[in-house]
Design a protein around this motif. Structure first.
Motif, mmCIF file in Angstrom:
data_model
loop_
_atom_site.group_PDB
_atom_site.id
_atom_site.type_symbol
_atom_site.label_atom_id
_atom_site.label_comp_id
_atom_site.label_asym_id
_atom_site.label_seq_id
_atom_site.Cartn_x
_atom_site.Cartn_y
_atom_site.Cartn_z
ATOM 1 N N VAL A 1 6.522 70.199 -83.539
ATOM 2 C CA VAL A 1 6.706 70.657 -82.159
ATOM 3 C C VAL A 1 8.061 70.226 -81.569
ATOM 4 O O VAL A 1 8.477 69.088 -81.766
ATOM 5 C CB VAL A 1 5.493 70.204 -81.300
ATOM 6 N N TYR A 2 8.746 71.141 -80.917
ATOM 7 C CA TYR A 2 10.110 70.957 -80.383
ATOM 8 C C TYR A 2 11.117 70.614 -81.500
ATOM 9 O O TYR A 2 12.210 70.114 -81.219
ATOM 10 C CB TYR A 2 10.191 69.828 -79.351
ATOM 11 N N GLY A 3 10.707 70.820 -82.743
ATOM 12 C CA GLY A 3 11.588 70.427 -83.845
ATOM 13 C C GLY A 3 11.409 68.962 -84.222
ATOM 14 O O GLY A 3 12.141 68.451 -85.061
ATOM 15 N N ASN A 4 10.422 68.288 -83.615
ATOM 16 C CA ASN A 4 10.115 66.911 -84.024
ATOM 17 C C ASN A 4 9.292 66.976 -85.312
ATOM 18 O O ASN A 4 8.257 67.644 -85.357
ATOM 19 C CB ASN A 4 9.309 66.173 -82.941
ATOM 20 N N VAL A 5 9.765 66.290 -86.309
ATOM 21 C CA VAL A 5 9.130 66.374 -87.621
ATOM 22 C C VAL A 5 7.835 65.552 -87.653
ATOM 23 O O VAL A 5 7.816 64.398 -87.235
ATOM 24 C CB VAL A 5 10.130 65.907 -88.707
ATOM 25 N N CYS A 6 6.756 66.182 -88.150
ATOM 26 C CA CYS A 6 5.464 65.493 -88.287
ATOM 27 C C CYS A 6 5.599 64.378 -89.315
ATOM 28 O O CYS A 6 6.563 64.327 -90.074
ATOM 29 C CB CYS A 6 4.406 66.466 -88.797
ATOM 30 N N ASP A 7 4.582 63.540 -89.391
ATOM 31 C CA ASP A 7 4.569 62.486 -90.403
ATOM 32 C C ASP A 7 4.177 63.113 -91.747
ATOM 33 O O ASP A 7 3.030 63.050 -92.194
ATOM 34 C CB ASP A 7 3.576 61.385 -89.997
ATOM 35 N N ILE A 8 5.165 63.748 -92.354
ATOM 36 C CA ILE A 8 4.954 64.539 -93.569
ATOM 37 C C ILE A 8 4.271 63.760 -94.699
ATOM 38 O O ILE A 8 3.317 64.258 -95.315
ATOM 39 C CB ILE A 8 6.322 65.094 -94.037
ATOM 40 N N GLU A 9 4.726 62.551 -94.938
ATOM 41 C CA GLU A 9 4.164 61.770 -96.050
ATOM 42 C C GLU A 9 2.689 61.445 -95.837
ATOM 43 O O GLU A 9 1.876 61.622 -96.735
ATOM 44 C CB GLU A 9 4.951 60.461 -96.263
ATOM 45 N N LYS A 10 2.365 60.964 -94.632
ATOM 46 C CA LYS A 10 0.973 60.597 -94.346
ATOM 47 C C LYS A 10 0.069 61.830 -94.397
ATOM 48 O O LYS A 10 -1.052 61.767 -94.897
ATOM 49 C CB LYS A 10 0.859 59.950 -92.960
ATOM 50 N N ILE A 11 0.557 62.925 -93.861
ATOM 51 C CA ILE A 11 -0.247 64.154 -93.858
ATOM 52 C C ILE A 11 -0.542 64.581 -95.299
ATOM 53 O O ILE A 11 -1.677 64.917 -95.642
ATOM 54 C CB ILE A 11 0.469 65.276 -93.057
ATOM 55 N N GLN A 12 0.469 64.522 -96.141
ATOM 56 C CA GLN A 12 0.288 64.917 -97.538
ATOM 57 C C GLN A 12 -0.691 63.978 -98.254
ATOM 58 O O GLN A 12 -1.522 64.409 -99.049
ATOM 59 C CB GLN A 12 1.635 64.948 -98.262
ATOM 60 N N GLU A 13 -0.572 62.695 -97.900
ATOM 61 C CA GLU A 13 -1.459 61.695 -98.500
ATOM 62 C C GLU A 13 -2.922 61.995 -98.146
ATOM 63 O O GLU A 13 -3.800 62.002 -99.008
ATOM 64 C CB GLU A 13 -1.031 60.344 -97.929
ATOM 65 N N ILE A 14 -3.160 62.266 -96.873
ATOM 66 C CA ILE A 14 -4.525 62.596 -96.425
ATOM 67 C C ILE A 14 -4.991 63.890 -97.085
ATOM 68 O O ILE A 14 -6.118 63.992 -97.578
ATOM 69 C CB ILE A 14 -4.583 62.703 -94.878
#
Ligand code: PLP
Length: 373
Positions: free
Chosen positions: A131-144
């Motif tokens: 959102v707004y170009g703020n990057v999500c917590d990509i690593e944690k999301i992938q881990e889950i």
């Protein structure tokens, strides 16, 4: 008469450049269905976005629907209510059930600490928004996602050109969906793209965006019509030449805003993210009524009186819209609800001048001064 400053202004090449770009279309008479411009733009975007595969479509919304359909999902999708309604609509229109996870108050992306408790045996995917170009917590999301065998589809509508740890933002998850709408950092008038690593999807997406047709006498999928036309692709080709310059200008604008507003008690903005090369797509501020002495709605109204059209973006959150509020409650995502009541997105586009930024900031400073007396 006061000059109006809109929240955004579409980036456009010069009239002559666009005419030059579309000229050959009068010879080829090939206006859509994977034409020359379409192919050329696809190629250039693959390189610019730093992704394995790009499928161009009519808009960002269809990019989301196509990604969901291509992944053959059935069940629940964990997502955020702090987004443009398109994100949720795409889930529901694909026959899936949205499950809303709250956001964090730091960068307004999905709260990875509240996500796992929402996972049920029916959960099939996570659909977060940068959102707004703020990057999500990509690593944690992938881990889950890995732990629970879930697909990850990013709504990357705000994140054109962003790099995370040097890699194109569209290269994470199973798919990332971009919007090239007129109001976005990069536009093809209307347009969008699905980016993904697994090229198995290329064939599927190509067919689904063209009604599911696989040959003149065969239809393989119940597809839709989401093909990007040649005029849109031409606009993209012309705009792409200026994208680096546009993003640089946006950066200067954001820095100017920050310099101006840093000392203003009661106004805060998201911190610069580590490892992220930003695209400076939006400049949302949070207004704390206690500290600032005025609430967001008052500030928005005051700005409007001066011809400045900031936007309450995103307000209200998706779960409070008429079509969703019977089934969902904003109280389940209190942070998203609170942020949506404090947020105001200030004007931001490459042609916005420093004088205009200072003018906008002076109004904010004026509100604070008068209100505190
Ligand atoms: C713009 C946007 C979309 C939809 O894109 P369109 O190209 O307008 O269809 C989806 N999600 C978010 C977060 C957006 O901002």
């Amino acid at each position: 008469m006061i000059k109006k400053i809109q929240v955004t202004q579409s980036s456009m090449p010069s009239y002559d450049e666009y005419c030059e770009e579309i000229k050959d279309l009068w010879e080829s008479k090939w206006l859509t269905n994977s034409g020359v411009k379409h192919k050329k733009l696809q190629c250039k975007l693959k390189e610019f976005l730093g992704v394995e595969n790009v499928s161009l479509v009519t808009n960002g919304h269809m990019a989301l629907e196509l990604a969901l359909q291509s992944l053959d999902l059935d069940g629940e999708v964990i997502t955020t209510p702090f987004t443009f309604v398109s994100t949720t609509n795409a889930i529901v229109r694909s026959g899936l059930k949205p499950v809303f996870c709250d956001i964090n108050a730091t960068d307004f992306t999905i709260d990875i600490n509240k996500m796992e408790q929402l996972i049920t045996p029916k959960t099939v995917a996570i659909l977060p928004v940068h959102v707004y170009g703020n990057v999500c917590d990509i690593e944690k999301i992938q881990e889950i996602a890995n732990r629970h065998t879930l697909k990850v589809i990013y709504d990357a509508a705000h994140s054109f050109g962003i790099k995370y740890k040097g890699e194109g933002i569209g290269s994470f998850g199973d798919a990332s969906c971009f919007s090239f709408h007129a109001t976005k950092v990069f536009n093809t008038i209307e347009g969008g793209a699905v980016c993904y690593g697994n090229d198995v999807f290329t064939d599927k997406i190509t067919k689904i965006r063209n009604f599911g047709i696989s040959s003149p006498t065969e239809v393989e999928y119940i597809g839709t019509n989401a093909k990007m036309n040649e005029f849109s692709a031409s606009m993209g080709l012309a705009n792409l030449k200026y994208i680096d310059d546009d993003i640089e200008k946006r950066k200067c604008i954001v820095e100017r805003y920050k310099e101006n507003l840093t000392s203003l008690d009661g106004i805060t903005f998201a911190k610069k993210q580590a490892n992220v090369q930003s695209n400076y797509s939006y400049f949302p501020i949070l207004i704390d009524q206690q500290l600032f002495g005025a609430n967001r709605d008052f500030v928005a109204t005051k700005l409007e009186e001066h011809g400045v059209y900031a936007r309450k973006y995103f307000y209200p959150i998706v779960t409070e819209f008429k079509c969703y509020k019977q089934e969902f409650s904003g109280f389940d995502t209190p942070v998203a609800k609170e942020i949506s009541e404090k947020v105001l997105t200030l004007p931001l586009y490459p042609k916005l001048s420093f004088e205009e930024i200072d003018f906008i900031c002076d109004i904010l400073k004026g509100i604070k001064k008068r209100r505190n007396i």
